[in-house]
Design a protein around this motif. Structure first.
Motif, PDB file in Angstrom:
ATOM      1  N   PHE A 163       0.838  -1.194   0.000  1.00 17.73           N
ATOM      2  CA  PHE A 163       0.000   0.000   0.000  1.00 17.73           C
ATOM      3  C   PHE A 163       0.875   1.248   0.000  1.00 17.73           C
ATOM      4  N   LYS A 217       0.412   5.421  -0.270  1.00 18.55           N
ATOM      5  CA  LYS A 217      -0.595   6.478  -0.198  1.00 18.55           C
ATOM      6  C   LYS A 217       0.070   7.836  -0.350  1.00 18.55           C
ATOM      7  N   ASP A 218      -0.300   8.533  -1.439  1.00 16.18           N
ATOM      8  CA  ASP A 218       0.140   9.911  -1.682  1.00 16.18           C
ATOM      9  C   ASP A 218       1.660  10.044  -1.553  1.00 16.18           C
ATOM     10  N   ASP A 267      -0.416   6.672  -5.578  1.00 19.90           N
ATOM     11  CA  ASP A 267      -1.265   5.794  -4.783  1.00 19.90           C
ATOM     12  C   ASP A 267      -1.278   4.416  -5.438  1.00 19.90           C
ATOM     13  N   ALA A 271      -2.465   0.240  -4.347  1.00 22.58           N
ATOM     14  CA  ALA A 271      -2.936  -0.754  -3.386  1.00 22.58           C
ATOM     15  C   ALA A 271      -2.970  -2.112  -4.072  1.00 22.58           C
ATOM     16  N   GLY A 322       4.449  10.870   2.297  1.00 18.20           N
ATOM     17  CA  GLY A 322       3.536   9.784   1.980  1.00 18.20           C
ATOM     18  C   GLY A 322       3.801   8.555   2.828  1.00 18.20           C
ATOM     19  N   SER A 323       2.963   7.540   2.633  1.00 19.13           N
ATOM     20  CA  SER A 323       2.993   6.332   3.455  1.00 19.13           C
ATOM     21  C   SER A 323       3.219   5.095   2.591  1.00 19.13           C
ATOM     22  N   GLU A 347       5.136  -0.795   8.223  1.00 19.16           N
ATOM     23  CA  GLU A 347       5.350   0.573   7.727  1.00 19.16           C
ATOM     24  C   GLU A 347       6.803   0.741   7.297  1.00 19.16           C
TER      25      GLU A 347
END
Length: 243
Positions: A4, A6-7, A22, A24, A57-58, A65
């Motif tokens: 995943f 994200k941004d 992005d 997923a 972002g992540s 993580e």
């Protein structure tokens, strides 16, 4: 394997290599990152493998993580294998030492166990006659197979490959792709940045097309490559098929 992003932004000076990416992927064994040169696929792979930290972002891989914390990324890199475009083998060491030394120095193997494990991989990749040669004495395909052996020697959770055939001629490319097919058949989890559309369609179960620093399209490899939904994906894949 679950991924995943994200941004995610990755900037180098004033240049944004990734611009709010992005992505997923819920469950995949082999993810192929495809797209035009300079579009961001190799940058994405470097972030996923923990080689670089995102500007913002992540990033979460299998619930873990992977962010800008240096120690966390270092621990993550011990769990994965990475294969680079240019092999990154030590030129002054033999092929065998290039595989065995990281097992001993990084992963805590004894010298004997490191050598035995390495020798078994040279047999697996049909390189047993080249163990005592240095990289300059090997072909490009042989060097890349040594690099793959080094990457999988510590039994990593995921193997990341960054354009592993980009500098090889067709015969050497076939050698390396056969080695990667063998990893997939051996149930290794793979993330590969590649310009080989045939390989992506045949070997990957999921494809993500990245261009201009953004995700253009993702989905099952056959669907994305044969019947892309977005105009940008259609343009890129038509150009690939025309070559």
């Amino acid at each position: 394997m679950k991924l995943f992003l994200k941004d995610v932004v990755q900037s180098y000076g004033g240049l944004r290599a990734l611009d709010g990416l992005d992505l997923a992927v819920e469950d995949t064994s082999c993810l192929a990152l495809i797209g035009p040169s300079g579009g961001g696929k190799s940058t994405t792979l470097r972030l996923l493998s923990g080689l670089e930290a995102p500007t913002s972002g992540s990033i979460v891989i299998n619930g873990q993580e992977i962010g800008d914390d240096t120690d966390r990324r270092r621990r993550f890199r011990k769990q994965v294998g990475i294969v680079f475009q240019a092999y990154n083998l030590f030129p002054h060491l033999t092929a065998l030492a290039n595989v065995a030394l990281p097992l001993e120095k990084v992963h805590g193997y004894s010298t004997t166990d490191a050598i035995l494990k390495s020798e078994s991989l040279f047999e697996r990749f049909q390189l047993e006659d080249h163990m005592m040669k240095k990289p300059a004495e090997l072909s490009g395909g042989q060097n890349q197979r040594v690099a793959i052996a080094r990457a999988i020697a510590p039994d990593p959770d995921i193997v990341f490959l960054d354009e592993p055939t980009s500098a090889l001629d067709p015969e050497m490319t076939a050698e390396v792709l056969d080695a990667i097919y063998g990893l997939i058949e051996g149930e290794k989890r793979i993330v590969i940045a590649t310009h080989q559309m045939g390989f992506a369609q045949r070997a990957a179960d999921t494809v993500a097309l990245i261009a201009e620093g953004k995700l253009v399209e993702t989905g099952p490899s056959k669907q994305v490559i044969e019947t892309p939904n977005t105009p940008r994906a259609q343009k890129f894949l038509e150009a690939c098929l025309d070559r």
